[in-house]
Motif scaffolding. Structure first.
Motif, short mmCIF file in Angstrom:
data_model
loop_
_atom_site.label_atom_id
_atom_site.label_comp_id
_atom_site.label_asym_id
_atom_site.label_seq_id
_atom_site.Cartn_x
_atom_site.Cartn_y
_atom_site.Cartn_z
N MET A 33 28.21 32.30 59.59
CA MET A 33 28.64 31.28 60.54
C MET A 33 29.52 31.92 61.61
O MET A 33 30.38 32.73 61.32
CB MET A 33 29.45 30.20 59.82
N GLU A 34 29.30 31.56 62.84
CA GLU A 34 30.10 32.04 63.96
C GLU A 34 31.31 31.13 64.11
O GLU A 34 31.19 29.92 64.01
CB GLU A 34 29.25 32.04 65.23
N ASN A 35 32.49 31.69 64.31
CA ASN A 35 33.73 30.90 64.40
C ASN A 35 34.09 30.49 65.81
O ASN A 35 35.05 29.76 66.00
CB ASN A 35 34.90 31.70 63.81
N ASN A 36 33.36 30.96 66.80
CA ASN A 36 33.73 30.73 68.19
C ASN A 36 32.56 30.19 69.01
O ASN A 36 31.41 30.44 68.71
CB ASN A 36 34.19 32.04 68.85
N TRP A 37 32.93 29.46 70.07
CA TRP A 37 32.00 29.13 71.14
C TRP A 37 32.32 30.10 72.27
O TRP A 37 33.48 30.25 72.64
CB TRP A 37 32.21 27.70 71.65
N TYR A 38 31.34 30.76 72.80
CA TYR A 38 31.56 31.72 73.88
C TYR A 38 31.19 31.10 75.22
O TYR A 38 30.28 30.28 75.31
CB TYR A 38 30.72 32.97 73.64
N LEU A 39 31.90 31.52 76.25
CA LEU A 39 31.65 31.04 77.61
C LEU A 39 31.34 32.23 78.50
O LEU A 39 32.01 33.25 78.43
CB LEU A 39 32.87 30.30 78.15
N ALA A 40 30.32 32.09 79.34
CA ALA A 40 30.01 33.13 80.32
C ALA A 40 31.10 33.14 81.38
O ALA A 40 31.60 32.09 81.78
CB ALA A 40 28.64 32.86 80.95
N SER A 41 31.46 34.31 81.82
CA SER A 41 32.57 34.42 82.78
C SER A 41 32.14 34.16 84.22
O SER A 41 32.96 34.25 85.13
CB SER A 41 33.22 35.81 82.68
N THR A 42 30.90 33.82 84.44
CA THR A 42 30.41 33.62 85.80
C THR A 42 30.78 32.27 86.39
O THR A 42 31.08 32.18 87.58
CB THR A 42 28.88 33.78 85.85
N ALA A 43 30.76 31.21 85.60
CA ALA A 43 31.11 29.88 86.11
C ALA A 43 31.99 29.20 85.07
O ALA A 43 31.51 28.75 84.04
CB ALA A 43 29.84 29.06 86.34
N LEU A 44 33.28 29.13 85.36
CA LEU A 44 34.24 28.59 84.40
C LEU A 44 34.99 27.40 84.98
O LEU A 44 35.17 27.32 86.20
CB LEU A 44 35.27 29.68 84.03
N PRO A 45 35.46 26.51 84.11
CA PRO A 45 36.32 25.42 84.60
C PRO A 45 37.59 26.00 85.24
O PRO A 45 38.04 27.09 84.86
CB PRO A 45 36.65 24.63 83.33
N ASP A 46 38.17 25.27 86.15
CA ASP A 46 39.36 25.74 86.87
C ASP A 46 40.51 26.12 85.94
O ASP A 46 41.20 27.10 86.16
CB ASP A 46 39.83 24.69 87.87
#
Length: 117
Positions: A46-59
């Protein structure tokens, strides 16, 4: 592609979604279906994290990364100050299959809730 919304577990404010950022797996590939959401590159772990791409992020994430000088830091919910994740542009940790470097920005699954819209 499924519509995903990630919210703070404490205050339920939206932290990220497919609209504001790209939610990716441990190999930095956009999540296309619910099967890729649960597991890492090793189907039995099981993966413990959700990953986010660094190209388009919330402010709010961009602000945290800028304050950390694009090095390392914690991600704090902008509404209730719960620590929901972190970023690390220095270490370059590899995933379990040792073929890919993990995405630098992550949210901890135990601190957030995920919703499908």
């Amino acid at each position: 592609m499924c519509n995903i919304s990630i919210k703070c577990q404490k205050c339920r404010s939206e932290l990220a979604s497919n609209d504001s950022s790209t939610i990716v797996d441990c190999h930095n590939k956009p999540i296309q279906d619910t099967l890729r959401i649960t597991y890492s590159c090793n189907e039995n772990v099981m993966e413990n994290n959700w990953y986010l791409a660094s190209t388009a992020l919330p402010d709010w994430i961009n602000t945290s990364i800028d304050e950390g000088n694009w090095q390392k830091g914690k991600l704090i919910c902008p509404n209730c100050t719960l620590r929901v994740g972190s970023f690390d542009f220095i270490s370059g940790i590899k995933c379990q299959c040792k073929q890919f470097v993990l995405p630098q920005i992550h949210l901890v699954k135990s601190k957030v809730d995920i919703y499908f819209r």
